[in-house]
Design an enzyme around this catalytic site. Structure first.
Site, PDB file in Angstrom:
ATOM      1  N   HIS A 285       0.896  -1.012  -0.051  1.00 20.92           N
ATOM      2  CA  HIS A 285      -0.533  -0.251  -0.185  1.00 20.92           C
ATOM      3  C   HIS A 285       0.789   0.764   0.409  1.00 20.92           C
ATOM      4  O   HIS A 285       1.985   1.078   1.241  1.00 20.92           O
ATOM      5  CB  HIS A 285      -0.955  -0.090   0.803  1.00 20.92           C
ATOM      6  CG  HIS A 285      -1.970   0.913   0.877  1.00 20.92           C
ATOM      7  ND1 HIS A 285      -2.442   2.430   1.138  1.00 20.92           N
ATOM      8  CD2 HIS A 285      -3.574   0.779   0.748  1.00 20.92           C
ATOM      9  CE1 HIS A 285      -3.206   2.730   0.968  1.00 20.92           C
ATOM     10  NE2 HIS A 285      -3.752   1.822   1.017  1.00 20.92           N
TER      11      HIS A 285
ATOM     12  N   ARG B 219      -2.387   0.861  -6.871  1.00 19.98           N
ATOM     13  CA  ARG B 219      -1.601   1.280  -6.143  1.00 19.98           C
ATOM     14  C   ARG B 219      -0.307   0.644  -6.259  1.00 19.98           C
ATOM     15  O   ARG B 219       0.462   1.040  -5.886  1.00 19.98           O
ATOM     16  CB  ARG B 219      -2.218   0.549  -4.518  1.00 19.98           C
ATOM     17  CG  ARG B 219      -2.284  -0.846  -4.551  1.00 19.98           C
ATOM     18  CD  ARG B 219      -3.290  -0.985  -3.245  1.00 19.98           C
ATOM     19  NE  ARG B 219      -4.156  -0.694  -3.121  1.00 19.98           N
ATOM     20  CZ  ARG B 219      -5.265  -0.581  -2.190  1.00 19.98           C
ATOM     21  NH1 ARG B 219      -5.020  -2.495  -1.037  1.00 19.98           N
ATOM     22  NH2 ARG B 219      -6.334  -0.267  -1.606  1.00 19.98           N
TER      23      ARG B 219
ATOM     24  N   ARG C  62      -4.818  -6.873  -6.393  1.00 19.70           N
ATOM     25  CA  ARG C  62      -6.051  -6.659  -6.023  1.00 19.70           C
ATOM     26  C   ARG C  62      -7.104  -5.355  -6.423  1.00 19.70           C
ATOM     27  O   ARG C  62      -5.644  -4.416  -5.656  1.00 19.70           O
ATOM     28  CB  ARG C  62      -6.068  -7.517  -4.566  1.00 19.70           C
ATOM     29  CG  ARG C  62      -7.356  -7.409  -4.071  1.00 19.70           C
ATOM     30  CD  ARG C  62      -7.525  -7.269  -2.488  1.00 19.70           C
ATOM     31  NE  ARG C  62      -6.245  -6.436  -1.998  1.00 19.70           N
ATOM     32  CZ  ARG C  62      -7.096  -5.363  -1.032  1.00 19.70           C
ATOM     33  NH1 ARG C  62      -8.208  -5.558  -1.355  1.00 19.70           N
ATOM     34  NH2 ARG C  62      -6.045  -5.140  -0.399  1.00 19.70           N
TER      35      ARG C  62
HETATM   36  C1  SIN Z   1      -7.542   1.011   1.988  1.00 23.67           C
HETATM   37  O1  SIN Z   1      -8.452   1.580   2.515  1.00 23.67           O
HETATM   38  O2  SIN Z   1      -6.570   1.995   1.063  1.00 23.67           O
HETATM   39  C2  SIN Z   1      -7.884   0.247   1.704  1.00 23.67           C
HETATM   40  C3  SIN Z   1      -8.380  -0.381   1.141  1.00 23.67           C
HETATM   41  C4  SIN Z   1      -8.063  -2.007   0.441  1.00 23.67           C
HETATM   42  O3  SIN Z   1      -7.274  -2.296   0.947  1.00 23.67           O
HETATM   43  O4  SIN Z   1      -8.668  -2.508  -0.647  1.00 23.67           O
END
Ligand code: SIN
Length: 480
Positions: A221, A268, A364
């Site tokens: 992330h 991401r 994902r």
């Molecule tokens: C987020 O809130 O950025 C994470 C959402 C996710 O991992 O799907």
């Protein structure tokens, strides 16, 4: 005593499975730590779901595009189509997503979605709200602080689990076992996962000959505050960017646009790699800026983040927050069919992040994970309820292997640094080989079972990364 179903894990996948099992069945839930120590509890963004029936096909296409060619189309279609209904059923059960003043559901946007389709609750507390709701609805016994250290497998049948509770080993028997124990976060130095998510069950599966697929597909992330104490780092949800927060370096440059014209709303993996690369090239700090938000909006829409960061001394939205990518989600996992049944097994299921149906492919799509857990937990329960397979009780002696030995804690931390350095955002064949050697060496030392299970899962991730010679989705490997 033989239960109808044992569920391992008390996140959304495990508790939603429990919700769908009739109350007259004998069900037992085991969870490794406190019930809230699961990834669901920390999920901020929300649940991705088609905003209306016409949006289902676009949700399917967005998911497949993000998955970079590795998705199983059938699994994706099931998730997006069934998900539309399952989420609406969940609302009928009484769960409240955030609504506007006229009572309409509020949908937000996250990266790589073609439209707003993320439902949220409590602003940025979606996972926590869902978890609380499911805990309140759960009618079955749930044993806290109980670590599953073995699956009682013989041939194609799983007869139950060995659990360690209060230092005692106990076998618990069942006709069906659902693994819903989550991903692998604690294998990495920097991660956003609950601290109990440490890949033990994946390691047990490897020892028992179950197949783990796509383990090289690890998602990082991009917007994580990594300077807080503790192993779990503070996620700054993608929904912040969906609502107007943006990424800058210390000179104020919005460098993401040099990498992708979608900027902050690129998938991401692209954002994480761009940040990694920009920092390497310029040595500049990278920040998330909120100057498009008013204080009132920030507090109301993202209260969890607002107050956490305030406690850490940030004055929001005025201050920029330093960010770094961190490990977030495992696309790979125990290979299952579209009912969550583990390949080659009669009565063993895996659902949620621990499973691999290829619904996420190589990357994902944001907020598809809670949806996946809703849909496939229900399918696993339906498969169990419709099965006429009669699993007989069979007794096993408990394997009382020593779980933790001296030096394991230091080795565990060393493993986390190895995984971060060599199996992280950007990989090299030579680095992966070095990591493999270090892991093999530790596996040959005098270590406890829990560390061995972590090492086995890590080894599988590295081997899978070495086997995939070309970059794909979240797996990025550079030629030397
Ligand atoms: C987020 O809130 O950025 C994470 C959402 C996710 O991992 O799907």
């Amino acid at each position: 005593m033989q239960y109808d179903v044992i569920i391992i894990g008390a996140g959304i996948a495990g508790l939603h499975a429990a919700l769908k099992i009739p109350k007259n069945k004998k069900v037992f839930i085991v969870c490794k730590s406190n019930s809230w120590d699961c990834n669901t509890f920390y999920a901020q963004g929300g649940v991705a779901v088609a905003a209306n029936e016409d949006d289902i096909n676009l949700h399917i296409e967005d998911t497949i595009k993000a998955g970079a060619g590795l998705c199983d189309r059938k699994a994706v279609e099931i998730m997006c189509k069934d998900g539309y209904k399952v989420v609406r059923d969940f609302i009928k059960e009484g769960f409240e997503f955030d609504k506007d003043e006229n009572g309409n559901l509020l949908y937000t946007k996250e990266a790589a979605h073609s439209r707003n389709r993320i439902l949220h609750a409590g602003g940025d507390a979606t996972g926590r709200m869902i978890h609380l709701f499911l805990m309140q609805k759960n009618p079955f016994p749930l044993l806290y602080k109980s670590t599953v250290v073995d699956l009682l497998i013989e041939g194609d049948t799983c007869y139950g689990v060995t659990v360690v509770y209060n230092g005692e080993f106990r076998n618990i028997y069942a006709k069906n076992v659902i693994i819903a124990s989550g991903g692998i976060g604690s294998l990495y130095e920097y991660h956003t996962n609950a601290k109990s998510i440490s890949a033990d069950i994946q390691g047990i599966c490897l020892e028992k000959g179950c197949f783990l697929r796509d383990m090289e597909m690890t998602q990082f992330h991009p917007t994580v505050f990594i300077h807080n104490k503790g192993a779990r780092k503070q996620l700054l949800t993608e929904a912040l960017r969906g609502e107007g927060a943006y990424i800058v370096d210390e000179t104020g440059e919005r460098f993401l646009f040099h990498y992708d014209k979608r900027g902050e709303l690129s998938p991401r993996d692209i954002v994480s790699r761009a940040m990694f690369d920009w920092k390497r090239k310029t040595n500049r700090e990278i920040y998330l800026s909120f100057d498009n938000f008013t204080k009132e909006f920030f507090k109301k829409r993202f209260p969890t983040i607002y107050y956490h960061l305030k406690d850490l001394g940030f004055d929001l939205p005025k201050d920029k927050v330093p960010i770094s990518p961190a490990f977030h989600y495992a696309m790979g996992g125990i290979k299952t069919d579209i009912d969550g049944k583990v390949e080659g097994m009669r009565n063993l299921y895996a659902v949620g992040e621990v499973a691999n149906t290829r619904v996420h492919g190589a990357n994902r799509l944001a907020s598809n994970s809670l949806l996946e857990a809703f849909v496939f937990s229900k399918r696993a329960v339906n498969s169990i309820l419709n099965s006429d397979d009669n699993i007989k009780y069979k007794e096993f002696s408990a394997n009382r292997e020593v779980l933790i030995k001296e030096g394991d804690k230091e080795r565990k931390n060393y493993l986390r640094s190895i995984m971060w350095e060599y199996a992280g955002i950007i990989r090299k064949e030579s680095g992966l080989k070095e990591a493999l050697n270090k892991i093999e060496k530790m596996l040959n030392e005098d270590i406890g079972k829990l560390l061995r299970l972590r090492l086995l899962t890590s080894k599988k991730i590295i081997q899978s990364a070495l086997n995939r010679k070309e970059s794909l989705g979240a797996h990025y490997i550079i030629k030397e």
